[in-house]
Structure formats: structure tokens, C-alpha cells
Design a protein around this motif. Sequence first.
Motif, mmCIF file in Angstrom:
data_model
loop_
_atom_site.group_PDB
_atom_site.id
_atom_site.type_symbol
_atom_site.label_atom_id
_atom_site.label_comp_id
_atom_site.label_asym_id
_atom_site.label_seq_id
_atom_site.Cartn_x
_atom_site.Cartn_y
_atom_site.Cartn_z
ATOM 1 N N THR A 9 -5.223 -1.769 -44.339
ATOM 2 C CA THR A 9 -5.893 -0.489 -44.078
ATOM 3 C C THR A 9 -7.359 -0.493 -44.485
ATOM 4 O OG1 THR A 9 -3.786 0.685 -44.240
ATOM 5 C CG2 THR A 9 -5.790 1.996 -44.468
ATOM 6 N N PRO A 10 -7.716 -0.852 -45.733
ATOM 7 C CA PRO A 10 -9.144 -0.891 -46.037
ATOM 8 C C PRO A 10 -9.886 -1.939 -45.211
ATOM 9 C CG PRO A 10 -7.855 -1.781 -47.857
ATOM 10 C CD PRO A 10 -6.890 -1.153 -46.921
ATOM 11 N N ALA A 11 -9.254 -3.078 -44.971
ATOM 12 C CA ALA A 11 -9.908 -4.134 -44.205
ATOM 13 C C ALA A 11 -10.219 -3.689 -42.783
ATOM 14 C CB ALA A 11 -9.040 -5.383 -44.187
ATOM 15 N N ALA A 12 -9.335 -2.890 -42.198
ATOM 16 C CA ALA A 12 -9.534 -2.450 -40.817
ATOM 17 C C ALA A 12 -10.780 -1.585 -40.646
ATOM 18 C CB ALA A 12 -8.306 -1.687 -40.329
ATOM 19 N N MET A 13 -11.264 -0.993 -41.725
ATOM 20 C CA MET A 13 -12.476 -0.173 -41.634
ATOM 21 C C MET A 13 -13.728 -1.023 -41.440
ATOM 22 S SD MET A 13 -11.299 2.914 -41.916
ATOM 23 C CE MET A 13 -9.557 2.718 -41.520
#
Length: 598
Positions: free
Chosen positions: A262-266
Motif C-alpha cells: 500500500t505505501p509503495a503503490a503511492m
Amino acid sequence: MRQHFFRCLKVKITKFIAAGMVVTCLFGSVSLGFAAPQPSPITILPIDRAKFVSGQLFDFLIEVKDADPDRIQVTVNGVTADKYFGKGAATDREASLATYRINNVAFKKPGKVEIAVKATGTAGLSTRTVKYDVVNPVAPKRAKNVILFVGDGMSLQARQMARILSQGITEGKYNDLLAMEKLSNTAIITTSGYDSLVTDSANSASAYATGHKAVVNAMGTYANSTADPFDDPNVENIVELVKRSRGMATGLVSTANITDATPAAMVAHTRKRAEQNFIAETMLDPRHRPDVILGGGSRHFLPLSTPGSKRTDNKNIIDEFKKLGYRFSGTKSELLATPPNTDKLLGLYQLDNMNVYLDREMLKNPKVLGGFDDQPTLMDMTQTAIDTLSKNPKGFFLMVEGASIDKQLHAMDWQRATYDTIELDKSIAIAKEFARKNKDTLIVVVADHAHGASITGTYHELDGKKGREAVRIYANAGWPTFADNDKDGFPDSPSPDITLAVQYANHPDYKEDYKFKAEPTVPAIMANNKAIANPQTSGEFYPGNIPSSDPSEVHSADDIILNADGPGADYFNGVMDNTEVFFGIVRALGLDGNRNVK
């Protein structure tokens, strides 16, 4: 009857056979079965019905099987693609696949776009057309800041568990709602990627970050046909867009490994979410480098020579951030000592995922914490991130993830998942207080996907019954006896006399005793390439209802709930695709993708 049958055949076949439909007429009733479409040798990326913000950057790729790359013709609204985009295409052929690619392009004006492809190969001429929608949405009242909260795996039932434990229920009426449930607007979000009905956290979060669909395990990309996880066509994400077009501050906060899905997808672009060393390093890229990065996962930032590192090289990513002016914190004490003039923060508080709230803040078992006994709460990280990012006069975008709701539901540990849902809700309350004082802030709360956990009733052994016979249903359920004597919103104990009976729709072989586990415990383990019930657990045996190749509970395809409040929140209502979360954020900020901040 026979005359009717043949009359039906004559009329219906004449009408439908040319359209590729199969007609069945039997005893006066007609059913139409649609023949499966033949796969096209032409793949166009982005996919059909993709939606763009005007000026949003992306890579354009055509793949054609068994074709001559020099005989691929592509038009955009009737104009050759190289002329339309003002760039020449790179063509290539590897084995049987021909490609036509133009990187880093954009649709400058809102409107409808039609892509038409003609390609000649061994099978002769093939054609394909896809259509896109380009928008330039602006809310009547614009937001300066956006705070996006993602409760990973936070299905409706996960919210309800948190509401029961945190707020209580008296004679059928909840004593209060969660902070997230008091936001003004509510929508139902569908979650599928473009390759599968059931999503994972990478491609669902990528939909929020880019406004585009992805495939399982991918983020910020459309999946091409190669095995290389880094050559897929990219789509500009929200962090890149707000930095490039507005000069806003950006931040990522998570209780997971900060390079997790989730954080990486940003910020990241890769076909494989598992490439976490790459993701850590790419966070240094100024195009999408967040100003605040707080969470777990130091093992992907530390050099190989450091115990616990998972890197394959001796790059020290933490030192690289320090050279760029970032203040680093490795404990809660260091985080809370952040000087008020700090504008760049990197905080990593565990080698991998941070421990969950129950273990970190209440039980504090040294064996479970593994030496990391000074980790901040999600509330600590959220407050510090807001304090830091709000110094930017151009506003900020902040993503905050309650990550272990998902991770604990995978482990079929609803109690730990619920305390982490409450922790997320307390963090939302902090954001609401900031928004109350700063009316230009949009708050969006959403999950990325659901889990198949559901409340059947209550469970207790007060009358001597055990196992399934002690699951209380209907009128026998009564009420759980969770207590919160200090009124902090977290029950004093996860194991009251009468607890919830939570059961799962999608699970491996496991044993169930309905009791809280003092230490985190997996429901199943792998043995001879097959998931079996964990022999260290006790209770009644339940045979699995998912493939035996997976030892954990798995995601469900259920729709999830979104809540929003602040400027632009009116966009969120009804049933919406997950990609629309991106467009709601862009609309609220009034972003112009054609603008580049100098």
C-alpha cells in the motif's frame, strides 16, 4: 410445440448468428448464450476504458503477436500516434512479439480519445480499437490538503468489530460511532483489478494512487508480456502528480514495512510488489520522494553487512536520506523528540512490519517484540506527519495505512485486527481535529479490499459448553462483555467472559477454540507442500475451503466502504470503482497535470 421450436430457430438464428451469439429455444422459452470472444493478437496499454487526468503522464505500449513491428499503424483520434504525441515510437520484436512504444506522454485536453491499431503479421491484417476518457475535474471548493487513510483489509465487518469493542452497544443501539463513520460522505467501492475478480493490496492501492487498474502484485504499471518486473509501461501516481504540478509536500505512514504494497503503490512502479529493495531505493528519486516516511521495514534500507538486512548490496539507504536533509528516528522516543522546524522525516521502527497495537502497547511480550520495545503508535506517526507536512504553504498529500488489519485477518486473529482498526480510527480522529482547524483539508477513509470474516454471535463457556456448541446465536447471543474502564477507546482486555464469535468464509485447514492467543499464532503451516492445521493450536478441526497451497485466510471480492469529509467530499457517493478515489482527490485539489512547478 415442434412448430414453435423451428419457428424460434429460424427467427432467432437469423437475427443473432452474425453477432456471434448462440441461440437455444426449448419448450417455448428462449435463452441466449454469448460465445466467448476470440483473444486479439493486439494488446493496447493502457487498457480499454482507461481514464486520465489531463496532463497525467503515462507510457503507451502496443504488443502484437506474430507481426512485423514496421507494419504496426497506430492512430489517436485519427492522427498518427507519433504526430499526436510529438514523439517517435520505438519498435522492436522479441521472439514472436512485436512492440510499438512511446514513453512519457500525456493527453493535454479533456475529452474522448480513440486509439486504433492495424498490424500485419503471419495471420494477415489485425485491427483493434480502444477508447479512453480524459477529464479535468475541479471541485467547487478546493482542498489544500488531502489525507488518505487506508485500512488494509478493513471490510465492513472489521469496522463493526471495532465499533463493538471501542464504542459498545446498549439494548441494540451503539453508544457511539467510530470517528471514520462520522465523516459526511459515504460510498461503496468495488475492488477488482483488470486481471482478476479478487485483488491484492498492491493493485488496489495502485488504483487509488493512479486512477488506473493494475494486475495482482503490480503498482503504477500496466503489465506487459515480458518477465522483467521493471520494464512495464508506467502511469504517473498521485505523489508524482502533486509534486510536479503543485509543489506539495507528501508523506507515507504505515504500520507495515514502508516498502510493502500500500505505501509503495503511492510512489513506485513495478510489476512485482516483492521487489522491496528496489522500492526502498526508488523512494530517493526526486520525482516521487516523500517528505515524510514513517513505518517499519528497516531491513530494506540497511546495508547487507548489517544484521537483519534483506538487501543484496551494501547500499545504506538511510544514510542516503540523511544526506538529503532527512531527520531519522528509529524509536518512538526519537520520533516524539522531532524538532518543530523539521520538514523532512524518515522513521523506521522495526526490521519488518511493526508489531500490532495489542502486542506493542498492551501485552509487551519481549519475545514477540524482539527487542523493538519503543515503537510509536499510528497516532504518534500521524500527528508528527501532519505537523511536519503542514509547514508547506502549497499544501500536502498524506497517506496513512492501518496495515495489520489485513495481516491479522490473514492469520485469523480478529482480536489483533480489531485493536489495529481502533488504532487507525484514533488516527483518523487526529486528522479530523486538524481538518476542523484547517477547513481546506479533505479526509478520505477507505479499505483496499475485504476479508471474509463475519460475526456469527457471541462465544462463552460459562455454562460448560465448548467449541461450536458454545457459539451463541440469535437470542442466545446476548452481548459481549468487553470493558473500557479508562475510556481510551481500547478494551482493557481482548479476552472477556463473553466475546465475539467470529467465523471465516475462506480459510485453510485449522483448529478453532474461539479464544484470544497470547502470542501471534498462524492457523496453518505448510507440510509436504500442503497447508495443514497448525499442530501447536487447539480446538475443533475445520477443513479448509480454499486450495491447500495457501496456509492463511485469503482476501474476498466483497465491496468495501469509503467515508470522506471536507472540500471535494461530495464526489464520493453511490457505488464507485476504486480508480475513482484518485479522481476524487485530484478534483478536490484542482490539479492541472499540464502544469510543471519550477
